[in-house]
Enzyme design. Structure first.
Site, PDB file in Angstrom:
ATOM      1  CB  CYS A 192      -0.929   0.011   1.214  1.00  0.00           C
ATOM      2  SG  CYS A 192      -0.039   0.029   2.779  1.00  0.00           S
TER       3      CYS A 192
ATOM      4  CB  CYS B 281      -2.778  -1.489   9.458  1.00  0.00           C
ATOM      5  SG  CYS B 281      -3.751  -1.660   7.955  1.00  0.00           S
TER       6      CYS B 281
HETATM    7 FE1  FES Z   1      -1.409   0.219   4.439  1.00  0.00          FE
HETATM    8 FE2  FES Z   1      -3.055  -0.023   6.462  1.00  0.00          FE
HETATM    9  S1  FES Z   1      -3.533  -0.057   4.394  1.00  0.00           S
HETATM   10  S2  FES Z   1      -0.910   0.024   6.523  1.00  0.00           S
END
Ligand code: FES
Length: 145
Positions: free
Chosen positions: A34, A103
């Protein structure tokens, strides 16, 4: 509701945000998938974490988990901080949606990376003490979807 009250609270009012310019250990971990980045600063005195600050460029769950992780290690000994798991952080937040579990791993890894940096600065090999860090979520399974 998707997020618990505690997650929302820590997202809206994150604790210990910032930098420590003369930190004794700094850890940065990133999630390759991400692109989120978490940076953790520790001040350590006589084996105790006297101050901790973080900066997270990431999703709400990443911010909430780093905030909670800082609260959980502040004032604790290095040994206690090394016991911190992403599970404990999640439990302290009353849970996270499954897609956001990863996360919380970033938060655990950021603390460990900062402690590893602390040991490295002292000339001590951190791996036997801190373990192997896996800052990239690719190794850990699904996340960030
Ligand atoms: Fe990347 Fe939560 S979506 S750390």
């Amino acid at each position: 509701m998707l997020y618990t009250e505690k997650v929302l609270d820590h997202f809206n009012n994150p604790r210990n945000v910032g930098e420590i310019p003369d930190a004794d250990g700094v850890g940065e971990v990133g999630n390759a998938k991400c692109g989120d980045i978490m940076k953790m600063y520790l001040k350590i005195q006589d084996g105790v974490i006297t101050d901790v600050k973080f900066k997270t460029f990431g999703c709400g769950a990443a911010i909430a988990t780093s905030s909670m992780a800082t609260e959980m290690v502040k004032g604790r000994s290095i040994e206690e901080a090394l016991q911190l798991t992403n599970k404990a952080v999640m439990e302290a937040l009353d849970g996270l949606p499954p897609a956001k579990v990863h996360c919380s791993v970033l938060a655990e890894q950021a603390v460990k990376a900062a402690l590893a940096d602390y040991y490295t600065r002292l000339g001590i090999d951190p791996e036997p003490l801190v373990g192997r860090l896996s800052p990239s979520c690719e190794e850990e399974g699904p996340c960030c979807s």
